[in-house]
Enzyme design. Structure first.
Site, PDB file in Angstrom:
ATOM      1  N   SER A 117       0.805  -1.145  -0.016  1.00  0.00           N
ATOM      2  CA  SER A 117      -0.046  -0.171  -0.070  1.00  0.00           C
ATOM      3  C   SER A 117       0.898   1.306  -0.030  1.00  0.00           C
ATOM      4  CB  SER A 117      -0.956   0.154   1.376  1.00  0.00           C
ATOM      5  OG  SER A 117      -0.415   0.037   2.531  1.00  0.00           O
ATOM      6  N   LYS A 154       0.860   4.448   6.786  1.00  0.00           N
ATOM      7  CA  LYS A 154       0.131   5.279   5.838  1.00  0.00           C
ATOM      8  C   LYS A 154       0.732   6.785   6.159  1.00  0.00           C
ATOM      9  CE  LYS A 154      -2.782   2.101   4.163  1.00  0.00           C
ATOM     10  NZ  LYS A 154      -2.078   0.918   4.791  1.00  0.00           N
TER      11      LYS A 154
END
Length: 199
Positions: A117, A154
């Site tokens: 990701s 993230k």
């Protein structure tokens, strides 16, 4: 008889041994490792390495690595990604990787990354991120956060709807915490092994 001028070679062999076995070997093993004929000769080398602050002794007399033992050679020249530069061996200095990657040891955490990701931020599956533990971060920083009981890495962003965790891969959706966002810390560095070690 080997002289103190051989100590860098002795140190290198000992560092390689320690990297594999995670211990300082016995005097008998040191003699074999260093090509010395006696325990007393090995003891003299250990004492010289102690005086040079590569080794130290515990209260019960065991030999253990000191901080300098983990120094690595740093080329004084930067490497060119274009035309070749001069010989990398021309100038070397010592560097502890902690000095480069760790600001506050007591607040530093290593976290292995799983998944893709964050690939557009050049963080890939199997990488190790260096995280400085803190409860707050600025928008735009890459963070490790706790979401639904699992850690995730993230980019932290903020919009009209509040805080969100943004993946650096268009195949993944933003994560918008429903409740309070729990930050573990801010990513300050990255470690990646490009070549598997020799057995």
């Amino acid at each position: 008889m080997r002289t103190p001028q051989a100590d860098p070679e002795y140190l290198s062999r000992l560092q390689d041994y320690f990297a594999r076995w995670k211990m300082i070997p016995s005097y008998e093993r040191l003699c074999a490792l260093w090509g010395l004929a006696s325990r007393s000769a090995a003891g003299k080398v250990l004492e010289r390495l102690r005086r040079a602050e590569f080794l130290e002794r515990t209260p019960d007399g065991a030999w253990v690595p000191a901080r300098r033992f983990f120094e690595r050679q740093l080329a004084r020249q930067v490497v060119q990604a274009g035309s070749p530069a001069a010989d990398v061996e021309a100038g070397m200095t010592a560097l502890l990787l902690d000095d480069l990657l760790v600001d506050t040891p007591s607040r530093t955490l290593l976290v292995r990354v799983r998944g893709e990701s964050m690939r557009e931020a050049n963080i890939f599956d199997g990488d190790m991120v260096i995280v400085e533990r803190q409860a707050e971060a600025a928008p735009g920083e890459i963070v490790v956060a706790l979401v639904d009981g699992e850690l995730t890495v993230k980019r932290l962003l903020r919009d009209g709807g509040g805080w969100l965790l943004h993946p650096e891969n268009p195949e993944f959706a933003d994560i918008r915490p429903e409740g309070e966002l729990t930050l573990v810390g801010v990513v300050t560095g990255l470690a990646r092994r490009l070549r598997k070690g020799q057995a």
